[in-house]
Design a protein around this motif. Structure first.
Motif, short mmCIF file in Angstrom:
data_model
loop_
_atom_site.label_atom_id
_atom_site.label_comp_id
_atom_site.label_asym_id
_atom_site.label_seq_id
_atom_site.Cartn_x
_atom_site.Cartn_y
_atom_site.Cartn_z
N PHE A 1 39.04 49.79 38.72
CA PHE A 1 39.77 48.74 39.42
C PHE A 1 39.04 48.36 40.71
N THR A 2 38.95 47.07 40.94
CA THR A 2 38.35 46.61 42.20
C THR A 2 39.46 45.96 43.03
N PRO A 3 39.39 46.02 44.35
CA PRO A 3 40.46 45.50 45.19
C PRO A 3 40.74 44.01 44.92
N LYS A 4 42.01 43.66 45.08
CA LYS A 4 42.45 42.30 44.73
C LYS A 4 43.26 41.67 45.87
N ILE A 5 43.30 40.35 45.81
CA ILE A 5 44.27 39.61 46.61
C ILE A 5 45.05 38.72 45.64
N ILE A 6 46.15 38.17 46.12
CA ILE A 6 46.91 37.22 45.30
C ILE A 6 46.76 35.84 45.93
N THR A 7 46.43 34.88 45.10
CA THR A 7 46.24 33.52 45.62
C THR A 7 46.95 32.52 44.71
N ILE B 1 44.87 44.48 48.07
CA ILE B 1 45.57 45.49 47.27
C ILE B 1 44.55 46.42 46.61
N GLU B 2 44.64 47.69 46.92
CA GLU B 2 43.59 48.63 46.49
C GLU B 2 43.95 49.38 45.21
N ASP B 3 45.23 49.26 44.77
CA ASP B 3 45.69 50.08 43.65
C ASP B 3 46.13 49.18 42.49
N GLU B 4 45.75 49.56 41.30
CA GLU B 4 45.98 48.70 40.13
C GLU B 4 47.47 48.48 39.84
N ALA B 5 48.25 49.56 39.84
CA ALA B 5 49.68 49.43 39.55
C ALA B 5 50.36 48.61 40.64
N GLU B 6 49.96 48.85 41.84
CA GLU B 6 50.51 48.12 42.99
C GLU B 6 50.22 46.62 42.84
N ILE C 1 49.78 31.10 40.38
CA ILE C 1 49.57 32.37 41.11
C ILE C 1 48.67 33.29 40.29
N TYR C 2 47.64 33.87 40.91
CA TYR C 2 46.82 34.84 40.20
C TYR C 2 46.19 35.87 41.12
N LEU C 3 45.80 36.99 40.50
CA LEU C 3 45.08 38.05 41.21
C LEU C 3 43.59 37.77 41.13
N THR C 4 42.89 38.00 42.24
CA THR C 4 41.44 37.82 42.17
C THR C 4 40.75 38.83 43.08
N ASP C 5 39.49 39.08 42.77
CA ASP C 5 38.74 40.09 43.52
C ASP C 5 38.50 39.68 44.97
N GLU D 1 37.59 39.40 52.29
CA GLU D 1 36.55 38.38 52.07
C GLU D 1 36.33 38.20 50.58
N PRO D 2 35.89 37.02 50.17
CA PRO D 2 35.68 36.79 48.73
C PRO D 2 34.47 37.56 48.21
N THR D 3 34.51 37.92 46.93
CA THR D 3 33.34 38.55 46.32
C THR D 3 32.64 37.57 45.38
N HIS D 4 33.31 36.47 45.06
CA HIS D 4 32.73 35.50 44.13
C HIS D 4 32.68 34.13 44.80
N PHE D 5 31.65 33.33 44.45
CA PHE D 5 31.49 32.04 45.15
C PHE D 5 32.65 31.08 44.92
N ARG D 6 33.34 31.24 43.80
CA ARG D 6 34.47 30.34 43.56
C ARG D 6 35.54 30.51 44.64
N GLU D 7 35.88 31.76 44.91
CA GLU D 7 36.88 32.00 45.94
C GLU D 7 36.34 31.66 47.32
#
Ligand code: HEM
Ligand code: SF4
Lengths: 102, 554
Positions: A5-11, A39-44, A62-66, A75-81
């Protein structure tokens, strides 16, 4: 092997304006990625997504993204974000315009 | 041009009122997004990366000055001061707010414009030759047929829920400026025994599986147009795959079943359908045709034109590049480039739109066109007005002499706006244009079409670019694949991939290497890039693109 799992945000996008917004740790929405909850935890992450979706009447898509932790918040990890965070490259429109007007 | 009758006007008013109520109900919470989304899409309203996007149809690319002014009004009042003209003869607004969209649609309706069927699995805006009714090579004005198709297809109950979007293009000329072979149905006027009819092409398309359409009927009498189109659509509606969205376009139906089977089935249905048409469509067509009577072209001598042409090299360069032959020798077709070097291809500001509307009124019999190449055209200008027109265009940054040249690039919005994109296209186009401006090579290179898309959907037509560029996402970085040899005209061809893609900062140098190679390979200044490519093939261009790989082989 399942991927770690990699950390996520909701956007999402705002219903009325259409602009990009981020879910915060106080269950609100911010225009600034750096104010998003990382968010650092998958279940969370799944639980937080359900919480965010309660607001589906005011926000769209609404979606989760890295994301990764930065000195000044997520900070974003992908250029799209990265583009979603700032705005288009041809004009200083979108969020970069709002920032310029401050 | 076509003027709305009472029925059309009432239809649009009712449709807009309906949508206004739907927007209200979305905002007050009585509609969920799942319920609302198909309704907004039916009215051309998308949600993109940074905001909503409203797509307005410009039927067969034809506009009058009032309509253009309304497009400017929308840009100014409800957007950020500009609009984006697309390859499908639409204009897109990138920043509307949900609450404002019904007002925007009402303003459009006042001048007979709308956003209906600019999205969804329906028959989309019918596109046409942007030189229609002006071109020297034209057999018949295709626009009355396009208007007939529009009226027939708008809200047609049988074709609102097709397996996929459906695109029809029509041209009245032997030179194909409407890319008819890359559409679900392409219609090309042809003559048989002195009578004009249609060559019908089906199953072309770009996107994930690019295909050149096949001729299903080499001659269709004009009167049979609608029953025949209905038959093709009925067969597609029946056979078209709905199990897989990527295989749902008619091009796959044709590929999987074979053109002969499709032709047989269409002909069978055509026999039946034709009987259900009682001739009303032909009466309607005659009424429509009456709205497309060509302007009464004025006379006058060409002295001012010839004098300016001799005396002013800037005017001469513009005239040589941006004018096309009119059927009347004293007139010219003027393409206004909205691709000034470094600008976003296809974008025009509200001020520019107004300026073009005014100039169309002053010099162009009140007519404008939008081309699939993302430029604006004044189809009828008396040559003696050209120097004054050119001077006025200069004042608005609209006099760039680059039509058909390397900086006249088609580019989709790409990752800068589009939610489906995998990479950006706009800055790549801007940098290529700027680079060749610096090198001062543009006119030396001559006719060359570069087309760029930000994902495999190919909205920027990259498959049919002489040089096609496709932006992809390779492990989280932008990567650009090049194709060569594509052709969007009557000799349509899909380009061939050169090899591995290029990183964002390598793509402009790669294009530069292609151009340098072409300049050394061409047998004369008259041989275009495409002709050279066809003569020498891929290898020398590959060698220029991938010098490292060549070294390894050697
Ligand atoms: C909201 C932005 C857009 C979205 C979501 C979008 C979506 C798509 C999709 C999904 C396809 C592939 C269709 C298929 O193969 O089944 C497509 C094709 C295409 N789009 Fe777009 N598009 C957008 C903007 C544009 C723009 C700005 C243009 C013109 C510059 C355009 C012109 C086209 C063309 C010419 C094709 C290829 C036609 C074909 O395959 O038959 N689109 N688009
Ligand atoms: S090609 Fe892709 S990126 Fe470009 S407009 Fe079409 S869907 Fe968007």
């Amino acid at each position: 092997m399942p991927r770690p799992f990699t950390p996520k945000i909701i956007t999402a996008n705002d219903l009325l304006e259409g602009d990009v917004i981020y879910f915060t740790d106080t269950n609100g929405w911010s225009r600034e990625l750096k104010e998003a909850e990382l968010i650092e935890d998958e279940a969370e992450a799944q639980l937080r997504l359900l919480e965010a979706e309660k607001d589906a009447q005011h926000v769209v898509g609404i979606y989760l993204t890295d994301a990764k932790a930065g000195a000044d918040g997520p900070e974003p990890t992908h250029f799209r974000e990265d583009f979603r965070r700032t705005g288009p490259s041809n004009y200083r429109h979108g969020k970069q315009e709002a920032a310029a007007n401050v | 041009m076509y003027k709305y009758n009472d029925f059309d006007t009432a239809f649009l008013a009712e449709r807009n009122a309906q949508f206004r109520a739907q927007v209200e109900r979305r905002i007050d919470g009585s509609l969920t997004e799942d319920e609302f989304k198909p309704l907004r899409l039916m009215n051309g309203l998308y949600l993109q990366l940074h905001a909503y996007m409203l797509r307005v149809a410009i039927p067969y690319g034809t506009l009058n000055s009032d309509q253009m002014r309304t497009l400017a009004l929308l840009a100014e009042k409800w957007d950020k001061g500009y609009g984006h003209f697309t390859t499908r003869q639409n204009i897109q607004y990138n920043w509307p707010k949900l609450r404002d969209v019904p007002d925007m649609l009402d303003a459009l309706a006042e001048v007979g414009l709308h956003a209906i069927q600019t999205s969804g699995n329906t028959i989309r805006n019918v596109t046409s030759d942007h030189f229609a009714a002006a071109a020297k090579d034209e057999l018949t004005d295709p626009r009355p047929y396009a208007e007939l198709i529009r009226q027939w297809s708008t809200d047609h109950p049988e074709f609102q829920f097709l397996g996929r979007k459906f695109k029809i293009a029509i041209t009245g000329s032997s030179n194909d400026r409407a890319v008819t072979r890359a559409h679900d149905i392409g219609l090309r006027m042809v003559e048989r025994d002195g009578v004009a009819g249609f060559e019908v092409i089906v199953g072309g398309g770009l996107g994930r599986t690019p295909l050149i359409g096949k001729v299903i009927r080499d001659y269709l009498p004009q009167a049979d147009l609608l029953p025949y189109l209905e038959s093709v659509l009925a067969v597609y509606n029946l056979l078209g795959r709905r199990d897989n969205k990527y295989k749902a376009r008619i091009k796959i139906t044709v590929l999987e079943n074979g053109i002969d089977t499709i032709r047989e089935m269409v002909e069978e249905r055509f026999e039946e359908r034709r009987k259900t048409f009682d001739g009303t469509d032909q009466v309607l067509l005659e009424e429509i045709k009456a709205h497309f009577t060509p302007p009464k072209l004025r006379g006058g001598n060409l002295e001012t034109y010839l004098a300016a042409y001799d005396a002013d090299p800037v005017f001469r360069s513009w005239a040589d590049t941006n004018l096309a032959e009119h059927r009347d020798d004293n007139h010219a077709i003027v393409t206004i480039s909205i691709k000034a070097h470094g600008q976003t291809p296809g974008d025009a500001t509200a001020a520019q739109m107004r300026a073009m509307a005014d100039l169309a009124e002053r010099f162009g019999y009140n007519e404008l066109r939008i081309s699939h190449e993302q430029n604006v055209i004044l189809p009828h200008v008396h040559k003696s007005d050209l120097p004054a027109l050119h001077a006025a265009l200069k004042d608005h940054g609209l006099a760039t002499a680059n039509v058909g040249l390397i900086s006249d690039i088609i580019a989709c919005p790409g990752m800068d706006y589009c939610a489906l994109a995998t990479a950006r296209s706009i800055p790549v186009a801007q940098e290529i244009a700027t680079r060749f401006e610096e090198l001062k090579l543009e006119h030396e290179v001559g006719h060359l079409q570069i087309k760029i898309s930000g994902c495999i959907n190919a909205c920027g037509h990259h498959h049919v670019g002489h040089i096609g560029i496709l932006g992809l996402d390779r492990a989280g970085v932008e990567n650009y694949q090049i194709t060569l040899g594509g052709d969007a005209t009557e000799t349509a061809a899909i380009g061939t991939r050169t090899g591995p893609g290029f990183a964002y900062d390598e793509i402009v140098p790669a294009v530069e290497r292609l151009i340098t190679a072409y300049l050394s390979l061409r047998d004369s200044a008259e041989e275009t890039f495409l002709q050279t490519y066809r003569r020498v093939g891929m290898d020398p261009f590959k060698a220029a693109l991938y010098p490292e790989a060549q070294k390894k082989v050697a």
